[in-house]
Scaffold this active site. Structure first.
Site, PDB file in Angstrom:
ATOM      1  N   ASN A   1      -6.474   6.629   4.089  1.00 53.11           N
ATOM      2  CA  ASN A   1      -7.886   6.970   3.931  1.00 53.11           C
ATOM      3  C   ASN A   1      -8.184   8.452   4.117  1.00 53.11           C
ATOM      4  O   ASN A   1      -9.290   8.894   3.822  1.00 53.11           O
ATOM      5  CB  ASN A   1      -8.744   6.144   4.892  1.00 53.11           C
ATOM      6  CG  ASN A   1      -8.671   4.675   4.590  1.00 53.11           C
ATOM      7  OD1 ASN A   1      -8.098   4.236   3.594  1.00 53.11           O
ATOM      8  ND2 ASN A   1      -9.263   3.872   5.454  1.00 53.11           N
TER       9      ASN A   1
ATOM     10  N   ASN B   1      -9.387   4.031  -1.254  1.00 54.87           N
ATOM     11  CA  ASN B   1      -9.833   5.046  -0.299  1.00 54.87           C
ATOM     12  C   ASN B   1      -8.979   6.309  -0.296  1.00 54.87           C
ATOM     13  O   ASN B   1      -9.481   7.394  -0.019  1.00 54.87           O
ATOM     14  CB  ASN B   1      -9.920   4.457   1.106  1.00 54.87           C
ATOM     15  CG  ASN B   1     -11.074   3.486   1.218  1.00 54.87           C
ATOM     16  OD1 ASN B   1     -12.107   3.633   0.572  1.00 54.87           O
ATOM     17  ND2 ASN B   1     -10.893   2.450   2.032  1.00 54.87           N
TER      18      ASN B   1
ATOM     19  N   HIS C   1       0.823  -1.210   0.000  1.00 53.62           N
ATOM     20  CA  HIS C   1       0.000   0.000   0.000  1.00 53.62           C
ATOM     21  C   HIS C   1       0.860   1.265   0.000  1.00 53.62           C
ATOM     22  O   HIS C   1       0.366   2.343  -0.294  1.00 53.62           O
ATOM     23  CB  HIS C   1      -0.907  -0.016   1.228  1.00 53.62           C
ATOM     24  CG  HIS C   1      -2.293   0.486   1.004  1.00 53.62           C
ATOM     25  ND1 HIS C   1      -2.903   0.585  -0.234  1.00 53.62           N
ATOM     26  CD2 HIS C   1      -3.229   0.924   1.894  1.00 53.62           C
ATOM     27  CE1 HIS C   1      -4.133   1.053  -0.097  1.00 53.62           C
ATOM     28  NE2 HIS C   1      -4.348   1.272   1.178  1.00 53.62           N
TER      29      HIS C   1
END
Length: 188
Positions: free
Chosen positions: A68, A114, A20
């Site tokens: 996020n 997100n 990520h």
């Protein structure tokens, strides 16, 4: 012309080398080539550095708000420096591409990412460029969140580094406004 390159990721040692964090990792390799050092800027909720690429001054940003909430930092920097969405390049991980595949696009939805969702919300626009770095998908039945927050295998890590190496020569043309030509070459 690009005035801000944003790398997406999560702050903290436990996330440093996770899939990520492909955006953070890419910006770190880019900064190693162009010089400069990250400075935490509290008012922007992120690490920021000014550098010159292809004879153009621009900012690099790593939001410290967690993935996020990336839009908070991006929105603050964009408003403060009066940067329009089409002058922003966001570098992020992409589940829909095999590890190391890199593609460039402008606009579009968030596709469930997100970080992109929050950036779109804070900019009020999806009209920014995205450098999408493939991380592959987890095996059937595996939880996506666990997969993206884990470190890639040694083989996948080499593919990611190869993708970074493939993309870096195109950053100069992208920054200087030759996005169509860069897109045509990167996406084939």
């Amino acid at each position: 012309m690009i005035k801000l390159i944003v790398g997406l990721g999560n702050p903290g040692r436990q996330y440093e080398k996770t899939r990520h964090n492909a955006g953070f990792l890419f910006l770190d390799t880019l900064l190693a080539d162009y010089g400069g050092s990250w400075q935490f800027e509290g008012k922007f909720q992120g690490h920021l550095v000014e550098c010159a690429i292809a004879y153009h001054k621009l900012l690099l940003l790593k939001p410290e708000t967690f993935m996020n909430r990336s839009g908070q930092a991006v929105g603050k920097v964009a408003r403060y420096y009066k940067i329009q969405p089409e002058e922003i390049l966001v570098v992020h991980d992409e589940l829909d591409f095999d590890a190391g595949v890199v593609k460039l696009k402008k606009g579009g939805g968030h596709a469930g990412h997100n970080g992109l969702r929050d950036i779109i919300a804070h900019l009020g626009s999806n009209d920014f460029y995205r450098l999408r770095i493939g991380i592959g998908r987890p095996a059937a039945g595996k939880v996506v969140a666990d997969y993206v927050l884990s470190e890639p295998s040694k083989a996948d890590w080499l593919l990611l580094e190869g993708g970074f190496g493939l993309a870096k020569p195109y950053i100069g043309p992208i920054v200087s406004g030759q996005t169509e030509a860069a897109m045509n070459k990167l996406n084939t």
